[in-house]
Design a protein around this motif. Structure first.
Motif, PDB file in Angstrom:
ATOM      1  N   GLY A   1       0.829  -1.197   0.000  1.00 47.71           N
ATOM      2  CA  GLY A   1       0.000   0.000   0.000  1.00 47.71           C
ATOM      3  C   GLY A   1       0.862   1.245   0.000  1.00 47.71           C
TER       4      GLY A   1
ATOM      5  N   THR B   1       2.822   3.848  -3.725  1.00 48.57           N
ATOM      6  CA  THR B   1       3.064   2.404  -3.569  1.00 48.57           C
ATOM      7  C   THR B   1       4.328   1.978  -4.309  1.00 48.57           C
ATOM      8  OG1 THR B   1       1.809   1.608  -5.514  1.00 48.57           O
ATOM      9  CG2 THR B   1       0.551   2.047  -3.494  1.00 48.57           C
TER      10      THR B   1
ATOM     11  N   GLY C   1      -1.235  -0.586  -7.391  1.00 47.03           N
ATOM     12  CA  GLY C   1      -2.604  -1.079  -7.289  1.00 47.03           C
ATOM     13  C   GLY C   1      -3.053  -1.800  -8.532  1.00 47.03           C
TER      14      GLY C   1
ATOM     15  N   THR D   1      -5.761  -0.711  -2.870  1.00 47.15           N
ATOM     16  CA  THR D   1      -4.746  -1.760  -2.968  1.00 47.15           C
ATOM     17  C   THR D   1      -5.256  -3.080  -2.386  1.00 47.15           C
ATOM     18  OG1 THR D   1      -3.735  -0.869  -0.945  1.00 47.15           O
ATOM     19  CG2 THR D   1      -2.732  -0.250  -3.038  1.00 47.15           C
TER      20      THR D   1
END
Length: 238
Positions: free
Chosen positions: A53, A81, A134, A142
């Motif tokens: 994340g 991320t 993601g 995510t």
């Protein structure tokens, strides 16, 4: 010797975990500890993929409330991320663990673009594959990316690492004496109780494809190994 009950896992690491005791940013000590655990289960022959994340650096949904376009805010979160994934990749490789970083957004100088067959090939070769950015689409978390990637690579389980021991009916950090811990839940219970363990899209995907979710405290040493060996740790949703 203890024998793993899972051959292939997907580990979801929240950004909040990566900040450690900081208010924001990346704790290299936390990354070191998680890398040691991942290396340990790889040596046991378990295939490992990781979704990271970015909440330790930026949260798209929150900054969208401040006036930034929601889609743009989500793309900013995806870039966060990638920063976390690059840091984790370097820590893993410093420990001699072979990795590949794959991104849903194309940043070829930093990561490979996500291609399912290529990801599977890396995993078959024993590499830890880190998935960043993601799903590559705004409005998806995510958590949803973790569910999607787990299905795409044939993971038997999603391990969601958090800062608490599992799922509670309310935040145990805010209500330490007045929160109920759930050792197990069904997908429907998690959705109906609105427990915020994962977003509803992610839980629904796991339910539809029969992938169990184990929510656990990733900061407690050996928890990943214990789960892989079949011990009851955290909360299982199935």
């Amino acid at each position: 010797m203890d024998k793993p009950i899972y051959k292939r896992i997907l580990l979801k690491i929240s950004g909040e975990v990566l900040q450690g005791e900081r208010d924001c940013g990346i704790s290299l000590d936390v990354l070191e500890d998680i890398a040691d655990e991942v290396g340990g289960i790889r040596r046991m022959g378990v295939d490992v993929a990781v979704v990271v994340g970015g909440g330790n650096l930026i949260r798209g949904a929150i900054i969208a409330e401040k006036g930034i376009d929601r889609a743009s805010a989500d793309y900013m979160g995806m870039l966060a991320t990638i920063i976390n994934a690059v840091a984790f990749q370097n820590i893993l490789e410093a420990k001699g663990i072979s990795t590949r970083l794959m991104s849903a957004l194309e940043i070829r100088q930093v990561a490979e673009p996500f291609i399912r067959r290529r990801a599977l090939r890396h995993i078959e070769k024993g590499r830890v594959v880190i998935f960043a950015a993601g799903t590559g689409n705004p409005y998806f978390t995510t958590d949803t990316a973790a569910a999607l990637r787990a299905m795409e690579i044939g993971s038997e389980v999603i391990l969601k690492g958090t800062k608490v021991k599992g799922v509670f009916d309310r935040d145990p950090e805010l209500y330490p004496l007045d929160s109920q811990f759930f050792p197990q839940l069904t997908y429907i219970e998690a959705l109906e109780r609105n427990l915020k363990v994962m977003d509803s899209t992610a839980i629904s995907l796991c339910r539809d494809h029969g992938i169990p979710i184990i929510v656990f405290n990733i900061r407690e040493r050996d928890n990943i190994r214990r789960i892989v060996l079949g011990e009851k740790v955290g909360t299982i949703i199935r």
